[in-house]
Design a protein around this motif. Structure first.
Motif, PDB file in Angstrom:
ATOM      1  N   UNK A 184       0.825  -1.199   0.000  1.00  0.00           N
ATOM      2  CA  UNK A 184       0.000   0.000   0.000  1.00  0.00           C
ATOM      3  C   UNK A 184       0.867   1.261   0.000  1.00  0.00           C
ATOM      4  N   UNK A 185       1.904   1.255   0.806  1.00  0.00           N
ATOM      5  CA  UNK A 185       2.796   2.420   0.855  1.00  0.00           C
ATOM      6  C   UNK A 185       3.467   2.634  -0.496  1.00  0.00           C
ATOM      7  N   UNK A 186       3.899   1.546  -1.125  1.00  0.00           N
ATOM      8  CA  UNK A 186       4.533   1.666  -2.435  1.00  0.00           C
ATOM      9  C   UNK A 186       3.547   2.187  -3.480  1.00  0.00           C
ATOM     10  N   UNK A 187       2.315   1.702  -3.386  1.00  0.00           N
ATOM     11  CA  UNK A 187       1.306   2.165  -4.341  1.00  0.00           C
ATOM     12  C   UNK A 187       1.021   3.653  -4.154  1.00  0.00           C
ATOM     13  N   UNK A 188       0.941   4.073  -2.891  1.00  0.00           N
ATOM     14  CA  UNK A 188       0.741   5.499  -2.621  1.00  0.00           C
ATOM     15  C   UNK A 188       1.892   6.323  -3.191  1.00  0.00           C
ATOM     16  N   UNK A 189       3.100   5.849  -2.933  1.00  0.00           N
ATOM     17  CA  UNK A 189       4.270   6.596  -3.401  1.00  0.00           C
ATOM     18  C   UNK A 189       4.283   6.677  -4.918  1.00  0.00           C
ATOM     19  N   UNK A 190       3.973   5.563  -5.571  1.00  0.00           N
ATOM     20  CA  UNK A 190       3.964   5.568  -7.036  1.00  0.00           C
ATOM     21  C   UNK A 190       2.830   6.425  -7.576  1.00  0.00           C
ATOM     22  N   UNK A 191       1.708   6.390  -6.890  1.00  0.00           N
ATOM     23  CA  UNK A 191       0.564   7.179  -7.347  1.00  0.00           C
ATOM     24  C   UNK A 191       0.884   8.673  -7.318  1.00  0.00           C
ATOM     25  N   UNK A 192       1.467   9.122  -6.230  1.00  0.00           N
ATOM     26  CA  UNK A 192       1.756  10.556  -6.123  1.00  0.00           C
ATOM     27  C   UNK A 192       2.966  10.938  -6.964  1.00  0.00           C
ATOM     28  N   UNK A 193       3.903   9.998  -7.128  1.00  0.00           N
ATOM     29  CA  UNK A 193       5.064  10.310  -7.972  1.00  0.00           C
ATOM     30  C   UNK A 193       4.646  10.501  -9.416  1.00  0.00           C
ATOM     31  N   UNK A 194       3.604   9.804  -9.802  1.00  0.00           N
ATOM     32  CA  UNK A 194       3.128   9.928 -11.183  1.00  0.00           C
ATOM     33  C   UNK A 194       2.331  11.205 -11.403  1.00  0.00           C
TER      34      UNK A 194
ATOM     35  N   UNK B 257      -0.301   6.015   5.327  1.00  0.00           N
ATOM     36  CA  UNK B 257       0.434   5.172   4.392  1.00  0.00           C
ATOM     37  C   UNK B 257       1.336   5.959   3.442  1.00  0.00           C
ATOM     38  N   UNK B 258       1.016   7.201   3.205  1.00  0.00           N
ATOM     39  CA  UNK B 258       1.871   8.015   2.337  1.00  0.00           C
ATOM     40  C   UNK B 258       2.852   8.837   3.165  1.00  0.00           C
ATOM     41  N   UNK B 259       2.340   9.514   4.170  1.00  0.00           N
ATOM     42  CA  UNK B 259       3.202  10.393   4.957  1.00  0.00           C
ATOM     43  C   UNK B 259       3.854   9.684   6.133  1.00  0.00           C
ATOM     44  N   UNK B 260       3.431   8.468   6.399  1.00  0.00           N
ATOM     45  CA  UNK B 260       4.080   7.699   7.459  1.00  0.00           C
ATOM     46  C   UNK B 260       3.788   8.191   8.857  1.00  0.00           C
ATOM     47  N   UNK B 261       2.674   8.844   9.049  1.00  0.00           N
ATOM     48  CA  UNK B 261       2.339   9.369  10.371  1.00  0.00           C
ATOM     49  C   UNK B 261       1.908   8.233  11.310  1.00  0.00           C
TER      50      UNK B 261
END
Lengths: 506, 154
Positions: A12-22, B112-116
């Motif tokens: 999930x974290x990787x998907x979030x990161x990829x989603x926002x990076x795109x 999940x994005x900001x890691x809080x």
């Protein structure tokens, strides 16, 4: 279509990161926000859609007290050149370095000084070096004759780590009381062999056959002595470390030409030495730079062995080049003892790193009390600009330090004046105004509530640089505020002769 | 600015909305900066402002009944290669988030994005830590359901 639906934390974290990076922020988001805010604040031009709230914010500031255009009015800016460093007034603006009390001048005569440092003779230096269990670390300037020996001698390189205070296998350079041409490893008269390292400024040619009369500015008890081998520590403390060798009749003005490590470094530093000094002065008050140089990434260990004991600093300096500045700090309890500072050479849009202080205790970030703001800066004129609609919000303060003596007025920019140029993000923009003066503007952080604007002079005393330091506020680097002031000089200064820099970050 | 936009986009899943929300975040933060007493907590404070700005933007957009679809987004889903990759996950996630409430998207993005951490979520969202746990759990369940629904519908 079949896909795994085991969505764990990592996936999930990787998907979030990829989603926002795109979906990166639009390139014009920063500039658009700032431009719209400026437009709204000065009440001109159409407002683009999506900025309705911006206009209501700006309107709340009223017609005159426009917070986004700094209203800086000075009535007491000096016209004289008292702040310009010179040989006669060698200390940085407003300060003075007391002569060392460790040196006794001839009775009845004035203490000769250079850069505010007392000038002594070679025998006096020898006396200081041999006096007591430990010599004083005060900076001294030694007048004498210097020559580089051409004596060739055998040298076995010992199987121990090299140390900057214990150079191996170097033909000695003599600093002598009298002009001699030594043919052996000693001289007839009093002499010392100063340490000339890669971090020494050599402003005299001593490669000839004849000795040259010089003043060697340096010190004993160098802060690096604790990192010498235990058996060599006493000798390390008694080494005379030459920071700067200048002609005996030198009249020192401005900063010395920075040395470079390695000497063959081809890339240019990201920041100018003047800006580094400006940053130090903002923190420490007036300083007198004794030496200054630029060290490429990964090479700081060559001149600061103690850095290996600090993994965090070592890591940072492996990645980034640094400036090393040795300076006398006027406000120090021992103003005659120079301190060595290490400042990461980072571009203006990068977060600033702490300034490190190299001392006998090792290399460490400058104490918090010194990293925190020294306010108001010495020699500054302060203007407070309250936020009229927000009583609880501290006013913005702008400190203007004029080192040229030629600034006669700093005032608010009008709407018409602002219109002469577009905003330059992360930089200071400078433009000539038709009715005289120069417009100085920059896009700054909304957290800039204490700003220092320093106008520096070239060696010729001509205003040549405006440095805006926004690093006193919160650790906030958001670009939002637009600032604009008009500076007037006498004699007039053209924009093309001025450079500018905006220092941001904590 | 990039970080604020990133969070705004993760909550709103819409570029135009995220842009407006990011701008509103800065304006609000600028006006309220005087209320920030602990500079060390600036990041958390700003994220709180950003979450609120995203909520406001979402409400305004919902009232207008308009949702902009970036041209760059059109057709992407149909052209995806059938390989399990992070990129595919990202697009599934983006689509699934559209089925969640704004509060669920907010808490998921912050975590999940900001890691809080849970404690930080409680501070940013101004709710008790026990409530954070239950809301996060509910949001995760909703997200899993949405991801499954997206997969089935495609």
């Amino acid at each position: 279509m079949t896909m795994s639906d085991d969505w764990g934390e990592d996936r999930l974290a990787n998907a979030y990161a990829a989603m926002t990076a795109a979906r990166p922020a639009p390139a014009d988001l920063q500039g658009g926000t700032l431009t719209a805010l400026r437009t709204a604040s000065i009440g001109r031009g159409p407002q683009p859609p999506g900025f309705a709230r911006l206009s209501s914010v700006a309107a709340s500031f009223g017609a005159v007290a426009i917070a986004l255009v700094l209203v800086v009015v000075f009535t007491g800016l000096p016209h004289n050149g008292a702040a310009v460093p010179s040989a006669a007034s060698p200390v940085a603006p407003g300060g003075s370095i007391a002569p060392s009390t460790a040196v006794s001048p001839p009775t009845g005569s004035a203490v000769p000084t250079i850069l505010g440092i007392p000038v002594i003779s070679v025998p006096e230096l020898i006396a200081l070096r041999t006096r007591g269990p430990a010599p004083s670390p005060e900076e001294v300037a030694v007048r004498g004759w210097m020559i580089r020996s051409n004596v060739v001698y055998d040298c076995a390189i010992p199987d121990i780590e090299q140390h900057p205070l214990v150079p191996r296998c170097l033909a000695p350079t003599f600093l002598m009381e009298r002009p001699e041409r030594p043919t052996e490893l000693t001289t007839d008269g009093p002499s010392v062999t100063p340490l000339l390292g890669p971090d020494s400024h050599m402003e005299v040619d001593i490669a000839g056959q004849e000795p040259v009369e010089v003043i060697a500015i340096g010190h004993l008890a160098d802060h690096r002595w604790p990192t010498c081998q235990p058996a060599e520590q006493d000798a390390c403390r008694r080494v005379f470390v030459a920071d700067r060798i200048v002609p005996a009749d030198a009249s020192l003005e401005g900063l010395p030409e920075p040395w470079r490590i390695p000497r063959s470094a081809s890339s240019e530093p990201s920041t100018d030495p003047e800006d580094v000094v400006s940053r130090l002065e903002v923190l420490l008050g007036d300083i007198t730079v004794v030496f200054m140089g630029h060290v490429a990434a990964g090479l700081l260990r060559e001149v600061e062995p103690a850095v290996v004991d600090r993994g965090d600093i070592d890591s940072a300096t492996q990645l980034h080049p640094v400036w090393v500045a040795r300076a006398l700090v006027a406000g120090d309890p021992e103003p005659g003892v120079a301190r060595t500072f290490i400042i990461a050479d980072r571009r203006v849009h990068e977060p600033a790193l702490p300034i490190w202080d190299a001392s006998e205790d090792g290399v460490a970030p400058l104490p918090e009390r010194e990293q925190s703001l020294r306010w108001p800066p010495r020699g500054a004129d302060i203007v407070e600009m309250p936020f009229d609609d927000e009583p609880g919000r501290p006013p913005v303060q702008v400190a203007v330090i004029d080192k040229t003596g030629k600034l006669v007025e700093a005032r608010a920019a009008t709407s018409a004046q602002i219109a002469v140029r577009d905003i330059t993000m992360n930089a200071v923009g400078i433009a000539d105004l038709p009715d005289g003066g120069v417009l100085v503007d920059w896009g700054g952080s909304m957290c800039d509530d204490l700003l220092t604007l320093t106008i520096s002079a070239s060696d010729a005393g001509i205003p040549d640089r405006v440095t805006v330091d926004g690093r006193r506020g919160l650790p906030c680097r958001l670009m939002l505020m637009y600032y604009a002031v008009v500076l007037s000089f006498d004699p007039a200064v053209r924009a093309e002769d001025l450079a500018g820099q905006y220092l941001i970050g904590p | 600015m990039d970080a604020v936009y990133r969070l705004s986009f993760a909550i709103l899943a819409d570029e135009a909305d995220a842009r407006d929300a990011a701008q509103d975040t800065f304006v609000t933060a600028w006006r309220q900066i005087g209320r920030l007493r602990d500079p060390e907590r600036f990041d958390a404070w700003l994220q709180r402002v950003a979450v609120n700005a995203a909520r406001m933007t979402h409400r305004a957009r919902r009232r207008r009944g308009v949702r902009e679809i970036p041209a760059s987004h059109v057709g992407e889903m149909a052209e995806l290669p059938v390989t399990a990759s992070v990129e595919i996950d990202a697009r599934r996630l983006e689509a699934a988030l559209g089925r969640l409430s704004i509060d669920q998207r907010s808490i998921l993005a912050l975590h999940h994005l900001e890691g809080r951490s849970l404690a930080e979520l409680a501070e940013i969202l101004d709710i008790p830590s026990g409530t954070v746990k239950s809301r996060l759990h509910t949001a995760r369940q909703a997200l899993h359901a949405a991801l499954l629904a997206e997969a089935i519908e495609r």
